[in-house]
Design an enzyme around this catalytic site. Sequence first.
Site, PDB file in Angstrom:
ATOM      1  CG  HIS A  17     -72.165  32.198 113.163  1.00 16.23           C
ATOM      2  ND1 HIS A  17     -72.365  33.182 112.213  1.00 16.23           N
ATOM      3  CD2 HIS A  17     -72.256  31.022 112.497  1.00 16.23           C
ATOM      4  CE1 HIS A  17     -72.563  32.622 111.033  1.00 16.23           C
ATOM      5  NE2 HIS A  17     -72.509  31.312 111.178  1.00 16.23           N
ATOM      6  CE  LYS A  41     -72.754  28.030 101.802  1.00 16.52           C
ATOM      7  NZ  LYS A  41     -72.798  27.961 103.249  1.00 16.52           N
ATOM      8  NE  ARG A  90     -78.914  27.006 110.601  1.00 19.51           N
ATOM      9  CZ  ARG A  90     -78.523  27.599 109.490  1.00 19.51           C
ATOM     10  NH1 ARG A  90     -78.486  28.911 109.424  1.00 19.51           N
ATOM     11  NH2 ARG A  90     -78.192  26.893 108.435  1.00 19.51           N
ATOM     12  CB  SER A 128     -74.933  34.066 106.820  1.00 14.65           C
ATOM     13  OG  SER A 128     -74.319  33.874 108.072  1.00 14.65           O
TER      14      SER A 128
HETATM   15  O1  PNS Z   1     -70.679  28.139 107.006  1.00 10.34           O
HETATM   16  P1  PNS Z   1     -70.683  27.060 105.976  1.00 10.34           P
HETATM   17  O2  PNS Z   1     -70.703  27.677 104.589  1.00 10.34           O
HETATM   18  O3  PNS Z   1     -71.775  26.064 106.178  1.00 10.34           O
HETATM   19  O4  PNS Z   1     -69.271  26.269 106.116  1.00 10.34           O
HETATM   20  C1  PNS Z   1     -68.940  25.192 105.270  1.00 10.34           C
HETATM   21  C2  PNS Z   1     -67.453  24.796 105.445  1.00 10.34           C
HETATM   22  C3  PNS Z   1     -66.560  25.976 105.142  1.00 10.34           C
HETATM   23  C4  PNS Z   1     -67.213  24.336 106.862  1.00 10.34           C
HETATM   24  C5  PNS Z   1     -67.139  23.623 104.460  1.00 10.34           C
HETATM   25  O5  PNS Z   1     -67.482  23.993 103.167  1.00 10.34           O
HETATM   26  C6  PNS Z   1     -65.665  23.201 104.490  1.00 10.34           C
HETATM   27  O6  PNS Z   1     -65.228  22.547 105.405  1.00 10.34           O
HETATM   28  N1  PNS Z   1     -64.889  23.611 103.475  1.00 10.34           N
HETATM   29  C7  PNS Z   1     -63.471  23.335 103.395  1.00 10.34           C
HETATM   30  C8  PNS Z   1     -63.162  22.315 102.315  1.00 10.34           C
HETATM   31  C9  PNS Z   1     -63.320  20.894 102.819  1.00 10.34           C
HETATM   32  O7  PNS Z   1     -62.646  20.433 103.716  1.00 10.34           O
HETATM   33  N2  PNS Z   1     -64.256  20.147 102.183  1.00 10.34           N
HETATM   34  C10 PNS Z   1     -64.478  18.744 102.460  1.00 10.34           C
HETATM   35  C11 PNS Z   1     -65.342  18.500 103.678  1.00 10.34           C
HETATM   36  S1  PNS Z   1     -67.037  18.529 103.280  1.00 10.34           S
END
Ligand code: PNS
Length: 161
Positions: A17, A41, A90, A128
């Site tokens: 990150h 999660k 990645r 992570s």
């Molecule tokens: O680090 P991660 O877990 O890959 O992040 C995922 C994240 C938080 C960016 C994604 O789940 C997200 O944007 N969640 C917010 C809800 C949302 O907008 N969902 C619709 C878009 S897929």
Amino acid sequence: VSIAVYPGSFDPLTFGHLDVLERAVKIFDKVIIAVAKNPDKDPLFTLEERVQMIRAHAEGHSNVDIDFFDGLLINYAHRKKATVILRGLRAVSDFEFEFQMALTNRKLADDIETVFMMPSESYSYLSSRIIKAVAKLGGNVEDFVPKLVAKRLKGRVGLVK
Ligand code: PNS
């Protein structure tokens, strides 16, 4: 000005990150690290802990803000007047989910572009999830996360089953 939101669970922050962040601050006028309050999660660290660990390591930049969000990412991005969603990519294994998210977000908000940046190859295997698994089994994670995060991980995994 170009404002990018860098969203994620950050459970916890890794060197991967931070590597992406270092690259992003050179490209965007402002980068907002946005910690998802309730990622799908079940997070190991609370929102406050995740935000605080990022604060401790990313606050050196004048053009980085550290924040959290709840609900739809595009709504948060609009509120912040951001035109970019930044994601680290990645490996090919990340692609499918990222592709779905990026195109869903584009459908929901055509004025926001998702931009992918690749971390250094020396971090491209880090996640992570795997770092938490190693920490839970007593492994040393100091090559993967900043010292403070490693310490927090050590303290935390002792408390969970
Ligand atoms: O680090 P991660 O877990 O890959 O992040 C995922 C994240 C938080 C960016 C994604 O789940 C997200 O944007 N969640 C917010 C809800 C949302 O907008 N969902 C619709 C878009 S897929």
